[in-house]
Structures are given as structure tokens and as C-alpha cells.
Scaffold this motif. Structure first.
Motif, PDB file in Angstrom:
ATOM      1  N   HIS A  56       0.816  -1.211   0.000  1.00  0.00           N
ATOM      2  CA  HIS A  56       0.000   0.000   0.000  1.00  0.00           C
ATOM      3  C   HIS A  56       0.860   1.277   0.000  1.00  0.00           C
ATOM      4  CE1 HIS A  56      -2.956   2.726   2.280  1.00  0.00           C
ATOM      5  NE2 HIS A  56      -3.331   2.663   1.039  1.00  0.00           N
ATOM      6  N   ASN A  57       2.121   1.164   0.431  1.00  0.00           N
ATOM      7  CA  ASN A  57       3.018   2.335   0.353  1.00  0.00           C
ATOM      8  C   ASN A  57       3.324   2.661  -1.090  1.00  0.00           C
ATOM      9  OD1 ASN A  57       3.334   2.727   3.082  1.00  0.00           O
ATOM     10  ND2 ASN A  57       4.939   1.158   3.201  1.00  0.00           N
ATOM     11  N   ILE A  58       3.499   1.607  -1.889  1.00  0.00           N
ATOM     12  CA  ILE A  58       3.853   1.811  -3.295  1.00  0.00           C
ATOM     13  C   ILE A  58       2.607   2.074  -4.136  1.00  0.00           C
ATOM     14  CG2 ILE A  58       4.800   0.618  -5.321  1.00  0.00           C
ATOM     15  CD1 ILE A  58       6.947  -0.526  -3.470  1.00  0.00           C
ATOM     16  N   PHE A  59       1.515   1.403  -3.792  1.00  0.00           N
ATOM     17  CA  PHE A  59       0.259   1.591  -4.530  1.00  0.00           C
ATOM     18  C   PHE A  59      -0.782   2.245  -3.613  1.00  0.00           C
ATOM     19  CE2 PHE A  59       2.090  -2.230  -6.660  1.00  0.00           C
ATOM     20  CZ  PHE A  59       2.198  -1.704  -7.944  1.00  0.00           C
ATOM     21  N   PRO A  60      -0.740   3.567  -3.476  1.00  0.00           N
ATOM     22  CA  PRO A  60      -1.692   4.207  -2.547  1.00  0.00           C
ATOM     23  C   PRO A  60      -3.145   4.088  -3.009  1.00  0.00           C
ATOM     24  CG  PRO A  60      -0.169   5.840  -3.520  1.00  0.00           C
ATOM     25  CD  PRO A  60       0.198   4.516  -4.081  1.00  0.00           C
ATOM     26  N   ASN A  61      -3.367   4.018  -4.328  1.00  0.00           N
ATOM     27  CA  ASN A  61      -4.748   3.981  -4.819  1.00  0.00           C
ATOM     28  C   ASN A  61      -5.168   2.542  -5.166  1.00  0.00           C
ATOM     29  OD1 ASN A  61      -7.204   4.363  -6.046  1.00  0.00           O
ATOM     30  ND2 ASN A  61      -6.438   5.647  -7.727  1.00  0.00           N
ATOM     31  N   VAL A  62      -5.437   1.761  -4.115  1.00  0.00           N
ATOM     32  CA  VAL A  62      -5.767   0.345  -4.322  1.00  0.00           C
ATOM     33  C   VAL A  62      -7.108   0.197  -5.048  1.00  0.00           C
ATOM     34  CG1 VAL A  62      -6.253  -1.840  -3.150  1.00  0.00           C
ATOM     35  CG2 VAL A  62      -4.384  -0.396  -2.360  1.00  0.00           C
ATOM     36  N   GLU A  63      -8.030   1.092  -4.724  1.00  0.00           N
ATOM     37  CA  GLU A  63      -9.339   1.083  -5.397  1.00  0.00           C
ATOM     38  C   GLU A  63      -9.143   1.217  -6.919  1.00  0.00           C
ATOM     39  OE1 GLU A  63     -12.498   1.440  -3.720  1.00  0.00           O
ATOM     40  OE2 GLU A  63     -13.572   1.474  -5.641  1.00  0.00           O
ATOM     41  N   GLY A  64      -8.371   2.204  -7.329  1.00  0.00           N
ATOM     42  CA  GLY A  64      -8.103   2.434  -8.752  1.00  0.00           C
ATOM     43  C   GLY A  64      -7.346   1.275  -9.368  1.00  0.00           C
ATOM     44  N   LEU A  65      -6.413   0.754  -8.613  1.00  0.00           N
ATOM     45  CA  LEU A  65      -5.612  -0.375  -9.101  1.00  0.00           C
ATOM     46  C   LEU A  65      -6.486  -1.600  -9.378  1.00  0.00           C
ATOM     47  CD1 LEU A  65      -2.216  -1.552  -8.013  1.00  0.00           C
ATOM     48  CD2 LEU A  65      -4.023  -3.080  -7.442  1.00  0.00           C
TER      49      LEU A  65
END
Ligand code: GN1
Ligand code: MG
Length: 369
Positions: A56-65
Motif C-alpha cells: 500500500h506504500n507503493i500503490f496508494p490507490n488500491v481502489e483504482g488499481l
């Protein structure tokens, strides 16, 4: 795995719509970013699953991902169905939670998701045969071709500037200026090597600035181990869709070649082993172009070679930045792991520079093959 970790992972897994009882959990894969666990069920016939803790540090937008992955896999499945193929074997399948969400969070603020595991498939950290390499080329060529019919505006640019070399170099310079871990002195010769090549490595962004390259939907992490092959080394499925977003095709081509053409591992310590496996380059180029030749523009074809030089260079910049910063981004398994990785990529750039003429002519021949 300790029973504590087992219980924690099991508790998370139980949130998802998994069809059976989990009897075994083990760590899986060799990714540098997310944590992956294999879930085995009591009934083998029901298959296995992969549970991932998303970084989650690298991918802050998990929803978008997760929305991106959902859009892409739904699109790919519809094409495989039209081709009369078993879509679930050729694309990732997201297993939602019991309440229908694409991912779940836990009390510690971690993000989790589940995919089905494709049984009987293999992935390779080091490519062994031209057949494997050809299949990898076909896989990524076809992937780009299939996604050409998906509206790129629907996807979120999940990690902006991901393959923008100016961005990567400016991060390196910031890290050098801060010298957080006091490691600059020992890497000065590598920094010099990088600085000497800066201008040459800007060829793709310059072409893009002149509007010579169309923005397409690309994978952006085409390491060879992100293709699954079947037991006969035919293509089965492209995986790791976290970074699928708009990009230039040369980035995907270059990143795949970076991993295929290196006869050694990405973190090989003995640089004498980091040499080029040219037949694998030829095979990948042929496999890739067999799928992509028809939709690529002339300028894109011209850009392919720039990608081959750029991606190992950019990867060296990224590993070195992380080393200088004190290892904040990539998972490491020993203290100077990022430095070892950096040196491997630098050696690869040197080897590619020596072999430029030979490789360019192989690429030319692959175009008319
Ligand atoms: C990371 O997912 P994984 O570990 O294969 C990285 C890639 C690098 C690669 C180098 C989101 O990929 O960009 O090329 O390591 N992914 C991200 O091995 O930064
Ligand atoms: Mg990845």
C-alpha cells in the motif's frame, strides 16, 4: 510459516469467496513488491488460490488499481471467449470477497486480494530456451494488441511517470543530494556512468514530445516471470497487472528483453556471468513481432531498440536510488542487495552497447521473418 502468521492469513482468506476449506498456506513467487501466499484447499479438484497483500506504500490507490485490473481482465476474457478459448485459463481471475468487493482491508490497514492460481503453469526467472522466449514475445505482443480495443481513458494512471526517465533521474539526484544512508562515496563510478548516458536515454521521451509515439495501454512490468507458460512452454497467461496503464510499447519491449537476454539472474553477483544470450533475443523479437507487427507504427518500430537500452539503464537508476536512500522501496534479502542489482543492470547496459549493431540487425530480420 509460524502458526501465528498462518492464523492471520487464514482469517483474511476467509473473507473471500473461496470455494472450500483452506488446509495449507505457503509463501509464493519472487516479487519485490507485494507479499503472495498460496492457499491450498482440502479438495484438489477445486484448485488453489493466491492471496496477496498489496504494498500500500507503493500503490496508494488500491481502489483504482483493482478497478484497472477488473477492466483489463474483463476485456481480455471477452476476446478470449470470441476466439473460442477458455478465458479463465488465459487471464487472471479476481475472486471477490463474500460481499462482492474486489479487495479487503484488515484492522492493521493492509489491503488484500485473491486470484485463482493457474494450475500446471510455470514462470521463469531466467529464460532457458528460444521456445520459451518466443512464447513470451507472443504473450506480450498479443496482450498489447488485445488492449488496443480498450479505451485507455477508463484506466487510472496508477503510478504516474513510472517509466519517465527524467522523473527517475530526478529522484536519483534528490537521493544523491540527501545522501540519507551515507552511501554516495562507494557508488560514485556508477553515478558517473549513469550521468554520461543521460541524454542518449531521453530518445523515447523526445519522440513522445514530438508526438511521434501513440500512447497505448501497456503492461509496464514485462519481466519474463510475469508470463505463465504451460507444460509445453506455450503461452498461457500474462500476470501481474498492477501497473497496466497508458504507456509506450518500447517500454514493455525493453523491459522484457532486459530479463530475457541476461544469461544470469537480476541479482547475480558474479558480473562475468552477466552476458547476452542473443538467440533468446532473436526468439523474443520474432514472437513479439508475429503478434505486434501489424499494429505498430514505423516510429514505434524505430523506438523498440531505444527501449532495449533504456529499461536496464532505468532499472539501474531505480535500484541505485533505493540503495542510496537506504532500501525503502524494493524488498531486499541482504544488506547490499540493491547495489548488487544495480551493478548487474549496469553490466547489462554495457553488454548491450557493445552488441548494438548485431542486435539491431537481428531486430531488422525479425521484422521481415
Ligand atoms: C518490481 O512486481 P515486481 O517485483 O516484479 C517493480 C518493477 C521492476 C521490478 C524489478 C511496482 O516488480 O517495476 O522492474 O521490480 N514494480 C514496481 O525486478 O515498482
Ligand atoms: Mg509487479
Amino acid at each position: 510459516m509460524s502458526s501465528l502468521v498462518f492464523e492471520e492469513v487464514k482469517r483474511v482468506a476467509d473473507i473471500f469467496n473461496i470455494n472450500g476449506n483452506i488446509v495449507d498456506i505457503s509463501r509464493f513467487g519472487s516479487g519485490h513488491i507485494n507479499d503472495t501466499f498460496k492457499l491450498v484447499l482440502d479438495d484438489e479438484a477445486k484448485g488453489s488460490y493466491l492471496l496477496q497483500k498489496i504494498n500500500h506504500n507503493i500503490f496508494p490507490n488500491v481502489e483504482g488499481l483493482m478497478n484497472n485490473i477488473d477492466l483489463v481482465t474483463t476485456h481480455l476474457k471477452s476476446i478470449f471467449v470470441q476466439e473460442g478459448l477458455d478465458a479463465n485459463k488465459h487471464t487472471l481471475t479476481i475472486i471477490p470477497t463474500k460481499s462482492g468487493a474486489l479487495y479487503s482491508t484488515d484492522e492493521k490497514g493492509n489491503y488484500w486480494r485473491v486470484f485463482t492460481l493457474l494450475e500446471g503453469t510455470k514462470s521463469y526467472d531466467i529464460v532457458e530456451t528460444p521456445k520459451q522466449s518466443y512464447s513470451g514475445g507472443q504473450a506480450f505482443g498479443k496482450f498489447q494488441k488485445q488492449l488496443a480495443s480498450l479505451d485507455a481513458n477508463k484506466l487510472v494512471e496508477i503510478l504516474p511517470n513510472f517509466h519517465n526517465i527524467d522523473f527517475r533521474l530526478s529522484n536519483l539526484k534528490k537521493a544523491i543530494a540527501e545522501n540519507k544512508a551515507n552511501r554516495i562515496a562507494e557508488v560514485q563510478d556508477i553515478i558517473d556512468f549513469i550521468v554520461e548516458r543521460e541524454e542518449r536515454m531521453r530518445r523515447i521521451i523526445k519522440m513522445a514530445q514530438r508526438n511521434e509515439l501513440p500512447l497505448r495501454i501497456t503492461h509496464n512490468d514485462t519481466k519474463f516471470n510475469n508470463v505463465l507458460l504451460d507444460h509445453e512452454d506455450n503461452v498461457q497467461c500474462v500476470i501481474d497487472l498492477d501497473t497496466v496503464m497508458p504507456g509506450f510499447i518500447a517500454y514493455d519491449f525493453g523491459d522484457a528483453i532486459r530479463t530475457i537476454i541476461n544469461a544470469a539472474a537480476e541479482d547475480e553477483k558474479d558480473l562475468d556471468k552477466v552476458v547476452l544470450n542473443t538467440p533468446l533475443f532473436k526468439a523474443y523479437a520474432e514472437g513479439y513481432l508475429s503478434e505486434a507487427k501489424d499494429f505498430l507504427t514505423e516510429k514505434e518500430i524505430e523506438s523498440l531498440w531505444c527501449g532495449v537500452l533504456l529499461l536496464p539503464y532505468m532499472q539501474a537508476v531505480r535500484f541505485l536510488t533505493d540503495y542510496i536512500d537506504g532500501d525503502l522501496y524494493y524488498k531486499i534479502h541482504y544488506p547490499d542487495h540493491n547495489l548488487v542489482r544495480t551493478k548487474t543492470q549496469i553490466k547489462l547496459v554495457q553488454e548491450l552497447e557493445y552488441a548494438e549493431e548485431e542486435l539491431l540487425s537481428i531486430l531488422d530480420n525479425a521484422l521481415v521473418a
